[in-house]
Write a protein that holds these residues in place. Sequence first.
Motif, mmCIF file in Angstrom:
data_model
loop_
_atom_site.group_PDB
_atom_site.id
_atom_site.type_symbol
_atom_site.label_atom_id
_atom_site.label_comp_id
_atom_site.label_asym_id
_atom_site.label_seq_id
_atom_site.Cartn_x
_atom_site.Cartn_y
_atom_site.Cartn_z
ATOM 1 N N LYS A 584 1.149 -5.570 -12.122
ATOM 2 C CA LYS A 584 0.810 -5.023 -10.803
ATOM 3 C C LYS A 584 1.567 -5.763 -9.717
ATOM 4 N N GLY A 585 2.103 -5.002 -8.763
ATOM 5 C CA GLY A 585 2.736 -5.627 -7.616
ATOM 6 C C GLY A 585 1.696 -6.316 -6.762
ATOM 7 N N VAL A 586 2.046 -7.472 -6.220
ATOM 8 C CA VAL A 586 1.095 -8.237 -5.409
ATOM 9 C C VAL A 586 0.667 -7.416 -4.195
ATOM 10 N N THR A 587 -0.581 -7.573 -3.813
ATOM 11 C CA THR A 587 -1.112 -6.906 -2.623
ATOM 12 C C THR A 587 -1.100 -7.894 -1.465
ATOM 13 N N TYR A 588 -0.455 -7.522 -0.377
ATOM 14 C CA TYR A 588 -0.423 -8.381 0.809
ATOM 15 C C TYR A 588 -1.775 -8.347 1.496
ATOM 16 N N CYS A 589 -2.356 -9.513 1.720
ATOM 17 C CA CYS A 589 -3.722 -9.593 2.249
ATOM 18 C C CYS A 589 -3.778 -10.038 3.706
ATOM 19 N N GLY A 590 -2.654 -9.983 4.401
ATOM 20 C CA GLY A 590 -2.671 -10.378 5.805
ATOM 21 C C GLY A 590 -2.261 -11.823 6.008
ATOM 22 N N GLU A 591 -2.061 -12.184 7.272
ATOM 23 C CA GLU A 591 -1.624 -13.525 7.612
ATOM 24 C C GLU A 591 -2.715 -14.551 7.353
ATOM 25 N N SER A 592 -2.273 -15.716 6.885
ATOM 26 C CA SER A 592 -3.224 -16.798 6.641
ATOM 27 C C SER A 592 -2.479 -18.114 6.714
ATOM 28 N N VAL A 602 6.148 -8.242 -1.458
ATOM 29 C CA VAL A 602 5.498 -7.122 -2.143
ATOM 30 C C VAL A 602 6.568 -6.197 -2.723
ATOM 31 N N PRO A 603 6.624 -6.070 -4.057
ATOM 32 C CA PRO A 603 7.646 -5.206 -4.652
ATOM 33 C C PRO A 603 7.288 -3.730 -4.527
ATOM 34 N N VAL A 608 8.635 -2.482 -9.682
ATOM 35 C CA VAL A 608 7.683 -2.848 -10.729
ATOM 36 C C VAL A 608 8.023 -2.106 -12.022
ATOM 37 N N VAL A 609 8.361 -0.826 -11.909
ATOM 38 C CA VAL A 609 8.727 -0.030 -13.084
ATOM 39 C C VAL A 609 9.954 -0.631 -13.765
ATOM 40 N N ALA A 610 10.957 -0.997 -12.986
ATOM 41 C CA ALA A 610 12.178 -1.586 -13.550
ATOM 42 C C ALA A 610 11.868 -2.890 -14.275
ATOM 43 N N HIS A 628 -0.153 3.870 -13.009
ATOM 44 C CA HIS A 628 -1.011 4.264 -11.884
ATOM 45 C C HIS A 628 -0.221 3.967 -10.617
ATOM 46 N N GLU A 629 0.563 4.936 -10.222
ATOM 47 C CA GLU A 629 1.466 4.755 -9.085
ATOM 48 C C GLU A 629 0.698 4.458 -7.804
ATOM 49 N N HIS A 630 -0.510 5.006 -7.680
ATOM 50 C CA HIS A 630 -1.304 4.859 -6.459
ATOM 51 C C HIS A 630 -1.627 3.400 -6.154
ATOM 52 N N SER A 631 -1.762 2.564 -7.190
ATOM 53 C CA SER A 631 -2.045 1.141 -6.958
ATOM 54 C C SER A 631 -0.904 0.253 -7.445
ATOM 55 N N ASN A 632 0.279 0.845 -7.651
ATOM 56 C CA ASN A 632 1.475 0.062 -7.976
ATOM 57 C C ASN A 632 1.286 -0.749 -9.257
ATOM 58 N N CYS A 633 0.810 -0.081 -10.307
ATOM 59 C CA CYS A 633 0.425 -0.789 -11.534
ATOM 60 C C CYS A 633 0.848 0.010 -12.775
ATOM 61 N N LEU A 634 1.307 -0.728 -13.822
ATOM 62 C CA LEU A 634 1.670 -0.113 -15.098
ATOM 63 C C LEU A 634 0.996 -0.852 -16.241
ATOM 64 N N LEU A 635 0.871 -0.168 -17.386
ATOM 65 C CA LEU A 635 0.228 -0.752 -18.560
ATOM 66 C C LEU A 635 1.190 -0.771 -19.744
ATOM 67 N N ILE A 636 1.415 -1.964 -20.281
ATOM 68 C CA ILE A 636 2.149 -2.139 -21.533
ATOM 69 C C ILE A 636 1.103 -2.341 -22.623
ATOM 70 N N ALA A 637 1.203 -1.584 -23.706
ATOM 71 C CA ALA A 637 0.197 -1.663 -24.770
ATOM 72 C C ALA A 637 0.840 -2.028 -26.104
#
Length: 713
Positions: A584-592, A602-603, A608-610, A628-637
């Motif tokens: 999963k690509g990292v989710t940016y959570c705002g400045e801190s 954030v890729p 991420v697919v590549a 799951h393109e909507h959350s920028n995530c893939l599954l390797i099984a």
Amino acid sequence: GSFKNIDIQNYIKVENRLYLYSAAAVFVGIWISLKMGLKKQSLSADTAPKVYKAEKKNGCSDRDAVVHVSGVKIFFGSQTGTAKGFAKQLSEEVQTLGLTCEVIDMKEYDPDDRLADECTSRSVCVFIVATYTDGQPTENAEWFCKWLEEASTDFRYGNTYLKGLRYAVFGLGNSVYVGHYNTVGKNVDKWLWMLSGVRIMTRGEGDCNVVKSRNGSVQADFEAWKVKFLNRLQNLVKGDKKSCSGNCKNGGSCKNKRKDGHGQEEEEDEDLMESSSDEDESGLQEGKKSVVDMEDLGDIMTSVKKAKVKKEKEEEELSKLNGVKKVEDEGERREMITPALREALTKQGYKLIGSHSGVKLCRWTKSMLRGRGGCYKHTFYGIESHRCMETTPSLACANKCVFCWRHHTNPVGTEWRWKMDPPEKILQDSLEKHENMIRQFRGVPGVKPERYEEGLAVKHCALSLVGEPIMYPEINTFLRLLHSHRISSFLVTNAQFPQEIRSLVPVTQLYVSVDASTKDSLKKIDRPLFKDFWPRFQDSLRALGEKRQRTVYRLTLVKAWNVEEMQAYSELIALGQPDFIEVKGVTYCGESSASSLTMANVPWHQEVVAFVQQLADMLPQYEIACEHEHSNCLLIAHTKFKVDGEWWTWIDYERFQELVQVHEDSGGQQSFSALDYVAKTPRWALFGAEEQGFDPNDTRFQRRNKTKDISGC
């Protein structure tokens, strides 16, 4: 005699001049009065033609004029009808100016769908809201206010979510109730401002207490505010951007000026942040209005820590003098959640349980209740997101990851050193609080009735809210309780507790977060507290490999930090041999101030697919299964889940409950494996499918002109 005649003549001349001057003065006075009267009449008469277009300047034609205000929308929150009546009155006045105006019942308006659109519609939004019992919103405004409050503190919306929204607020209350006077109006004003809304004028307050009402009654208070609002509206129509003359409420000067490039000035700090908890929210005004959770309490916590160290030293010296050895038992242990932490976490939306646990409603739960799709666990494993409870029995963690969702709001530690609540109590309260949160969606626009009814019965539990659940000493008992309620378990650990992983009872699916592949990058990204974090990390992966039930590596890609470590990742996968690898690509959570992570890290989904394709090519026993393109995530099984060319990554949850029950009845003697409770993966969930992992039974929804939200549990 001649002198006497001269005096008489002079007297007559002076008297004539006096009459002349008096007549002139009367004439001038009458002329000025007539002029002012005609000016007032012409002002009201000339306003309508100027409403839709700015005044002509330098001979500009109507075709070149700019529309500054397209219309007015008046939202009301009313219990007895007073606020509703005011909204209708204001609407009639606005329409006499030639502007279109819409009166909106907050109960019938979905802010999640529509409020952001007001930022670009050139409309002015007016909120007329009453404060009801105990400082709460009226029944028809409950959902609107709840959504607004959560959005204002939720990094996934961002502090510029309503940038461009022009608004004004008028609150109705009764000053007899000192602690709750006009709290709803103040809060709505504050929350809109926190989301970068532009306040066009000072908030108005109507007081039903005639003794203290500024104008003698709540109706008179509204009339006075209405005159100012209509004046301000006319200026906006002409294109006047100035919202304040420099002197705000009570004659004070503006202290809090916005730096958004529009030259807008805000009212006094005390007006802006006035609420039942002003002192605790003052930190929100600093910097760029960003909400960085507990980082705002850093100074407080530092001083508390210093005081604690000083106190412990004093106690130690006293003990030495008395020859008494300090013994800490369960009764002397402190609670994990301090009062300051409790208040801050509560404001962030957590429902706290006891002294160290919490539950919170996931955004994907809300999404699936509305038929807008579930999280990636729905796509990969068949979880029903609207029936999933996100919780943790331990808010503490042994890492301080740069991408922490809560900017390290939760406590940290390497061992359990706090008071401990019984697992039965934690589960009971978690279920009750989760159900109460679901019940708040009853009647909310867009929520499907059948999904709502299903959501009241929890079927899945994601132990991934925040912190490290495996640190809780009674984690095995808690898991058994979940299974006894026929609730599946998805537990996430940060790979710093190998012995706890080995002693863990069977779970539906066990995750280990693999955020980096080398010692240096892990230290930089996860920032673990253990000095021997790397041996612990490696041993945790080995412990995962010893498990027979479903295991998952969760890889979080941080662009420019860990995406170049392909070979090292493949070696770690060989170490633990997981059943699945989520990337999963990292989710940016705002400045801190605690993290240097930016949007540049954030890729994109294509990146991420590549990465996943290259990684899969290096793993002979693994293939890409789902996306799951909507959350920028893939599954390797692992290919053992591919039977006769078809993937079986989904879970037969009823079968799992049967197997785990037999396991418990046999005292752990009769075990089972991951392949014993598999289910076939639907076509739409597979990698390469046209749907890209979005369930066709639901409807895809994307906010217009807003950054796509890719966060998830």
